[in-house]
Design a protein around this motif. Structure first.
Motif, PDB file in Angstrom:
ATOM      1  N   GLU A  57      -0.964  -0.635   7.435  1.00  0.00           N
ATOM      2  CA  GLU A  57      -2.510   0.106   7.149  1.00  0.00           C
ATOM      3  C   GLU A  57      -3.126  -0.688   6.025  1.00  0.00           C
ATOM      4  OE1 GLU A  57      -2.606   4.489   7.336  1.00  0.00           O
ATOM      5  OE2 GLU A  57      -0.209   4.650   7.629  1.00  0.00           O
ATOM      6  N   PRO A  58      -4.218  -0.943   6.496  1.00  0.00           N
ATOM      7  CA  PRO A  58      -5.162  -1.798   5.223  1.00  0.00           C
ATOM      8  C   PRO A  58      -5.586  -0.885   4.130  1.00  0.00           C
ATOM      9  CG  PRO A  58      -6.367  -1.547   7.385  1.00  0.00           C
ATOM     10  CD  PRO A  58      -4.966  -1.052   7.814  1.00  0.00           C
ATOM     11  N   LEU A  59      -5.754   0.435   4.513  1.00  0.00           N
ATOM     12  CA  LEU A  59      -6.427   1.402   3.445  1.00  0.00           C
ATOM     13  C   LEU A  59      -5.470   1.464   2.368  1.00  0.00           C
ATOM     14  CD1 LEU A  59      -8.834   2.929   2.572  1.00  0.00           C
ATOM     15  CD2 LEU A  59      -8.086   4.937   3.725  1.00  0.00           C
ATOM     16  N   PRO A  60      -4.128   1.951   2.528  1.00  0.00           N
ATOM     17  CA  PRO A  60      -3.116   2.329   1.381  1.00  0.00           C
ATOM     18  C   PRO A  60      -2.981   0.764   0.800  1.00  0.00           C
ATOM     19  CG  PRO A  60      -2.482   3.235   3.505  1.00  0.00           C
ATOM     20  CD  PRO A  60      -3.579   2.500   3.964  1.00  0.00           C
ATOM     21  N   TRP A  61      -2.982  -0.268   1.462  1.00  0.00           N
ATOM     22  CA  TRP A  61      -2.797  -1.578   0.754  1.00  0.00           C
ATOM     23  C   TRP A  61      -3.642  -1.920  -0.026  1.00  0.00           C
ATOM     24  CZ3 TRP A  61      -0.562  -5.920   4.401  1.00  0.00           C
ATOM     25  CH2 TRP A  61      -0.359  -7.095   4.117  1.00  0.00           C
ATOM     26  N   SER A  62      -4.988  -1.735   0.163  1.00  0.00           N
ATOM     27  CA  SER A  62      -6.077  -1.941  -0.634  1.00  0.00           C
ATOM     28  C   SER A  62      -5.805  -0.885  -1.823  1.00  0.00           C
ATOM     29  CB  SER A  62      -7.412  -1.388   0.129  1.00  0.00           C
ATOM     30  OG  SER A  62      -8.311  -1.582  -0.837  1.00  0.00           O
ATOM     31  N   LYS A  63      -5.503   0.243  -1.725  1.00  0.00           N
ATOM     32  CA  LYS A  63      -5.289   1.173  -3.013  1.00  0.00           C
ATOM     33  C   LYS A  63      -4.214   0.757  -3.823  1.00  0.00           C
ATOM     34  CE  LYS A  63      -7.573   5.221  -0.607  1.00  0.00           C
ATOM     35  NZ  LYS A  63      -7.634   6.860  -0.212  1.00  0.00           N
ATOM     36  N   TYR A  64      -3.196   0.058  -3.111  1.00  0.00           N
ATOM     37  CA  TYR A  64      -2.125  -0.238  -4.098  1.00  0.00           C
ATOM     38  C   TYR A  64      -2.684  -1.283  -5.015  1.00  0.00           C
ATOM     39  CZ  TYR A  64       1.207   1.970  -1.018  1.00  0.00           C
ATOM     40  OH  TYR A  64       2.010   3.034  -0.212  1.00  0.00           O
ATOM     41  N   LEU A  65      -3.416  -2.227  -4.474  1.00  0.00           N
ATOM     42  CA  LEU A  65      -3.885  -3.243  -5.318  1.00  0.00           C
ATOM     43  C   LEU A  65      -4.889  -2.600  -6.324  1.00  0.00           C
ATOM     44  CD1 LEU A  65      -4.590  -6.044  -2.530  1.00  0.00           C
ATOM     45  CD2 LEU A  65      -2.584  -6.005  -4.335  1.00  0.00           C
ATOM     46  N   ASN A  66      -5.591  -1.590  -5.940  1.00  0.00           N
ATOM     47  CA  ASN A  66      -6.415  -1.057  -6.921  1.00  0.00           C
ATOM     48  C   ASN A  66      -5.726  -0.534  -8.220  1.00  0.00           C
ATOM     49  OD1 ASN A  66      -9.411  -0.247  -7.687  1.00  0.00           O
ATOM     50  ND2 ASN A  66      -8.533   1.751  -7.183  1.00  0.00           N
ATOM     51  N   GLN A  67      -4.584   0.014  -7.589  1.00  0.00           N
ATOM     52  CA  GLN A  67      -3.505   1.012  -8.688  1.00  0.00           C
ATOM     53  C   GLN A  67      -3.105  -0.201  -9.631  1.00  0.00           C
ATOM     54  OE1 GLN A  67      -0.368   3.085  -7.001  1.00  0.00           O
ATOM     55  NE2 GLN A  67      -0.529   4.288  -8.726  1.00  0.00           N
ATOM     56  N   ALA A  68      -2.909  -1.384  -9.090  1.00  0.00           N
ATOM     57  CA  ALA A  68      -2.234  -2.391  -9.839  1.00  0.00           C
ATOM     58  C   ALA A  68      -3.286  -2.740 -10.930  1.00  0.00           C
ATOM     59  CB  ALA A  68      -1.880  -3.622  -9.213  1.00  0.00           C
ATOM     60  N   LEU A  69      -4.648  -2.856 -10.431  1.00  0.00           N
ATOM     61  CA  LEU A  69      -5.519  -3.195 -11.362  1.00  0.00           C
ATOM     62  C   LEU A  69      -5.688  -2.218 -12.431  1.00  0.00           C
ATOM     63  CD1 LEU A  69      -8.440  -4.404  -9.023  1.00  0.00           C
ATOM     64  CD2 LEU A  69      -7.805  -5.746 -10.936  1.00  0.00           C
ATOM     65  N   SER A  70      -5.583  -1.088 -12.198  1.00  0.00           N
ATOM     66  CA  SER A  70      -5.569   0.451 -13.221  1.00  0.00           C
ATOM     67  C   SER A  70      -4.486   0.361 -14.154  1.00  0.00           C
ATOM     68  CB  SER A  70      -5.676   1.589 -12.328  1.00  0.00           C
ATOM     69  OG  SER A  70      -6.977   1.618 -11.595  1.00  0.00           O
ATOM     70  N   MET A  71      -3.461  -0.178 -13.369  1.00  0.00           N
ATOM     71  CA  MET A  71      -2.293  -0.151 -14.619  1.00  0.00           C
ATOM     72  C   MET A  71      -2.233  -1.327 -15.312  1.00  0.00           C
ATOM     73  SD  MET A  71       0.585   1.197 -11.671  1.00  0.00           S
ATOM     74  CE  MET A  71       2.057   1.326 -13.149  1.00  0.00           C
TER      75      MET A  71
END
Length: 661
Positions: free
Chosen positions: A328-342
Motif C-alpha cells: 500500500e503506497p499510502l501507509p508507506w508515504s505516511k511512515y516516511l512522513n512520520q520519520a520526518l516528524s520524529m
C-alpha cells in the motif's frame, strides 16, 4: 510419508529473490539484435529530459571509500559459483550508455557497481555490491552490530572479513534485521555463531511479525513466483550490453547458503528505544510498507537514520512483477512522513540497505520528502482518476508525475515503475474488474487469440501489418497483437521471431531493471524455447525449521488436486509429540482441512513423528520408508489411506510456459 513433497514449496519463501540457475552464455549463433533507430531515438530523448550533468549521486556513492571487494569469485564447497565480483565489469563509471541500454538505467547500474567497504560516518560502515543488498556495520562500546547480513552466509563472511582487515577485529554483539526479505537476513550464519546467540553473547533484533513474514510470504504461490522471478531478475540472461545489467535495486543476488537465526529481541512499537552496545536506537514500525514486517530507526549518538528499504534511490515496487500481495503506497508515504516528524530536524546522515547514503540535514529531509510525496502521489492521483471513471490501464497510460518528482533521480523507476505501481494501486482498491461487463467473463488467451487472428484475416495478414508497425517503432502494439498469433499457433516461427524482436527493443528502452529482464527473457524464450536448467532451491534447513506446522498443512492443501479428490474422504491424525502437538487433518469435498490441538476418534490413520523427522522428510534427507524402518515414523491404522491422500497431492512443474501457451 512425504517423498513426493519437493523442497520447491519453500523455495520462494525468500521473497522471490534467490535463484541458483546457471546462466547460458550466447555464442556465435547469438540471435539477439542491435538497437533499432526508434529505440535509439527514445533513449536519446531521455538524455535530454533528465539532469545527467548532476554528478552528486556519483560523489556520494564514492564517498568514504576504504577498500575494494576481493576480486576472486566466491565459490561453494562443491565449486559452485556464489558471487562473481567481476560479472558486471563491462559497466564502467563515466562511460556512455550503449545503444541497447536505457541511459538512465545504465547510470543507475554504474552507481550500483561502485563497490567495496565504505565509511558512512564515525563508527558506521557499509559493504556494498557484495550481494543485492548492503551489510551495515555499526561500532559500539564493546564490539559491532551488523545490520542485514546479505543473502548468503558465504558473501556475508567475506564482507565481514573485509571490514576486519581494514578496521580491526571486534566481537559481534548484535544483529539487526530491518525487515523480512531474504537479502536482509540470509547470510546471518556467515557472521554469527548460533551458540553465541543461545548463550546471550549476541542479540538479534527484528520487527514484530518478522519470523512469520520471513517464512510465509511466498509459500502458497512459491512455484509460480519463483518461475516469474527467473524473468524478473534476468537469471536466464548473460550479463552484457544486450542482456542483464542489474536489477535497479542492486546488481543481482548471490547463490550461496541461505540461513536464518530467530530473533532474540522483538521491536513492537514506534518510539521504542533500545541501548545496543552502548548506542541509543529509537525505532519506528513500518509494517506493510516495502515488507510485511519492517522497521526504521534513528541512532541518537550518530544522528543517523536507517531507512531500511523504505527510502532508497529508486521508485520501489508497490507490486512485485514476480507476483506478490500488493503493497500500500499510502501507509508507506505516511511512515516516511512520520520519520520526518520524529527525526527530520536532527538527522545528519541517512543510510539504507540498498544504494548509497545521503549526508546533510537538508539533503536527508529533501530525500525523505521527495520519496514520501512520490508514494502519496501514486496513491492519490490513481484514486482521483479512478473516481473520474478511468480504468486501470487508462490511468497508467495517462499518469504523469509532477516534474519536481519525475526529474529527481531517486524517484526514477529502476526497480518499480510508475506503470505497474499505478495499476497495482487501482487493483488494491477496486480489484481486477474494470466495471465494463464485456470484460467480466472473457475467453481464455488461447481461445480469444484464435478468434482475433481469424477476425484479422489470418496469421499472414496480421504479421504483414505488424511488420509495418515494427518498422515504425510501434513495439508495444506489435507485441500486443502478434502475441495473439503465437497463442493461436505456437508453431508459427515468424510470429515468435517478430514478437521477440519487439520485446527486445522494449527491453533496450526500459528504464526499470525488472522490465528489461522480463522483455529480454521473453524474447529469448520465444526464439529458443524454455531452457530447463537446474531448478532453484532455496529450501535451506533454517527456513524449513522456521515454518510453522499450520503453514505446512496449509501448503499441503494448496497441492491437493481438488477435482481428483472431490469424492474422497479421509481422516488423519498427526502426533508431533509434546513439543509439536497434535493435528487432525480431514479430506472431504476436495479440500484438506486441519485443526490444531485436536485428534479424531474415528481417524483412518495416525502418524506419529517428531518435528525434526518431518524436517528431514521435507529436506529429502530421508524417505518415509527409511523413517518407518528406523522407528522415526510410526503409522497406526490404514497405511493405504495415508498413501491415498498423498496420491492426491500434485507436484508443481517449475518450467511452465510464459510467453507461449
Amino acid at each position: 510419508m512425504h517423498r513426493k513433497i519437493k523442497p520447491v514449496f519453500v523455495k520462494l519463501m525468500l521473497a522471490g529473490l534467490v535463484t541458483s540457475l546457471s546462466v547460458p552464455s550466447f555464442a556465435a549463433d547469438d540471435l539477439r539484435k542491435d538497437a533499432a533507430a526508434a529505440t535509439q531515438a527514445a533513449n536519446d530523448q531521455l538524455l535530454k529530459q533528465l539532469p545527467f550533468a548532476d554528478k552528486t549521486d556519483f560523489e556520494n556513492a564514492n564517498k568514504g571509500f576504504i577498500a575494494a571487494l576481493p576480486p576472486a569469485p566466491i565459490k561453494g564447497e562443491a565449486g559452485n559459483l556464489i558471487w562473481d565480483p567481476q560479472k558486471y565489469g563491462f559497466i564502467k563509471e563515466g562511460e556512455k550508455a550503449p545503444a541497447t541500454v536505457n541511459p538512465s538505467l545504465w547510470r543507475q547500474a554504474q552507481l550500483i557497481n561502485i563497490s567495496g567497504l565504505f565509511k558512512v560516518t564515525d563508527g558506521i560502515y557499509q559493504i556494498r555490491n557484495l550481494d543485492l543488498s548492503n551489510m551495515t556495520i555499526i561500532e559500539g562500546k564493546e564490539g559491532i552490530t551488523l545490520v542485514d547480513p546479505l543473502v548468503s552466509a558465504e558473501t556475508a563472511k567475506i564482507g565481514l572479513d573485509l571490514y576486519y582487515k581494514h578496521q580491526g577485529k571486534k566481537p559481534v554483539k548484535a544483529v539487526i534485521y530491518t525487515h523480512s526479505h531474504v537479502d536482509h537476513y540470509g547470510g546471518v550464519r556467515g557472521v554469527v555463531d548460533e551458540a553465541d546467540v543461545k548463550a546471550g553473547k549476541v542479540k538479534i533484533y527484528a520487527p514484530e511479525g518478522f519470523m512469520e513474514a520471513a517464512v510465509a510470504e511466498n509459500i502458497m504461490a512459491g512455484n509460480v513466483m519463483s518461475r516469474r522471478a527467473s524473468y524478473m531478475y534476468g537469471n536466464l540472461l548473460p550479463a552484457d550490453e544486450k542482456g542483464q545489467v542489474g536489477a535497479g535495486l542492486g546488481t543481482t543476488t548471490s547463490a550461496g547458503t541461505v540461513t536464518l537465526i530467530a530473533p532474540t529481541d522483538i521491536i513492537t512499537k514506534t518510539g521504542q528505544k533500545e541501548v545496543i552496545d552502548g548506542l541509543t536506537y529509537e525505532f519506528m514500525m513500518a509494517p506493510g510498507s516495502e515488507a510485511p514486517s519492517e522497521m526504521l530507526w534513528y541512532i541518537e549518538e550518530k544522528k543517523a537514520i536507517s531507512a531500511a528499504e523504505d527510502a532508497t534511490h529508486t521508485l520501489h515496487n508497490t507490486y512485485s512483477l514476480r507476483g506478490a500481495k500488493i503493497r500500500e503506497p499510502l501507509p508507506w508515504s505516511k511512515y516516511l512522513n512520520q520519520a520526518l516528524s520524529m527525526w527530520g530536524d536532527k538527522a545528519e546522515v541517512m543510510f539504507a540497505q540498498h544504494h548509497w547514503p545521503t549526508w546533510g540535514n537538508k539533503e536527508v529531509t529533501t530525500l525523505l520528502k521527495s520519496q514520501r510525496d512520490l508514494y502519496r502521489y501514486i496513491n492519490d492521483e490513481t484514486l482521483r482518476l479512478a473516481n473520474m471513471g478511468y480504468t486501470r490501464d487508462e490511468i497508467a497510460e495517462q499518469f504523469k508525475l509532477p516534474d519536481t518528482l519525475a526529474n529527481t533521480w531517486a524517484n526514477r523507476g529502476y526497480y518499480g515503475s510508475i506503470s505497474h505501481n499505478v495499476k497495482a494501486t487501482y487493483v488494491l482498491y477496486l480489484g481486477w474488474f474494470d466495471g465494463n461487463p464485456a470484460t467480466l467473463n472473457e475467453l481464455t488467451p488461447t481461445e480469444s487469440a484464435k478468434k482475433y487472428v481469424e477476425f484479422m484475416g489470418g496469421a499472414d495478414e496480421v504479421l504483414k501489418k505488424a511488420k509495418a508497425s515494427y518498422d515504425k517503432g510501434e513495439y508495444r502494439w506489435v507485441a500486443q497483437v502478434v502475441k495473439h498469433v503465437v497463442f493461436a499457433d505456437p508453431s508459427n516461427k515468424a510470429a515468435k521471431e517478430l514478437e521477440a524482436d519487439a520485446l527486445e527493443q522494449m527491453g533496450y528502452q526500459a528504464e526499470s531493471g525488472p522490465w528489461r529482464n522480463f522483455y529480454l527473457t521473453g524474447a529469448k524464450e520465444l526464439r529458443s524455447g524454455v531452457t530447463q536448467l537446474p531448478t532453484p532451491n532455496t529450501a535451506s534447513p533454517d527456513t524449513v525449521r522456521a515454518m510453522s506446522l499450520d503453514m505446512f498443512f496449509d501448503y499441503l492443501a494448496v497441492r491437493l488436486n481438488g477435482p481428483k479428490s472431490g469424492d474422497a474422504k479421509a481422516v488423519l491424525n498427526f502426533d508431533f509429540g509434546d513439543t509439536g502437538g497434535k493435528y487432525k487433518v480431514e479430506l472431504e469435498n476436495g479440500v484438506l482441512n486441519h485443526t490444531a490441538n485436536a485428534e479424531a476418534s474415528n481417524a483412518d490413520t495416525t502418524i506419529a513423528l517428531s518435528r525434526d523427522t518431518l524436517n528431514n522428510l521435507i529436506l529429502k534427507q530421508t524417505t518415509l520408508e527409511k523413517a518407518v524402518a528406523a522407528g522415526d515414523v510410526k503409522i497406526t491404522g490404514s497405511s493405504d489411506k495415508l498413501k491415498e491422500v498423498l496420491g492426491y497431492l500434485d507436484n508443481f512443474e517449475f518450467w511452465f510456459n510464459i510467453v507461449t501457451p
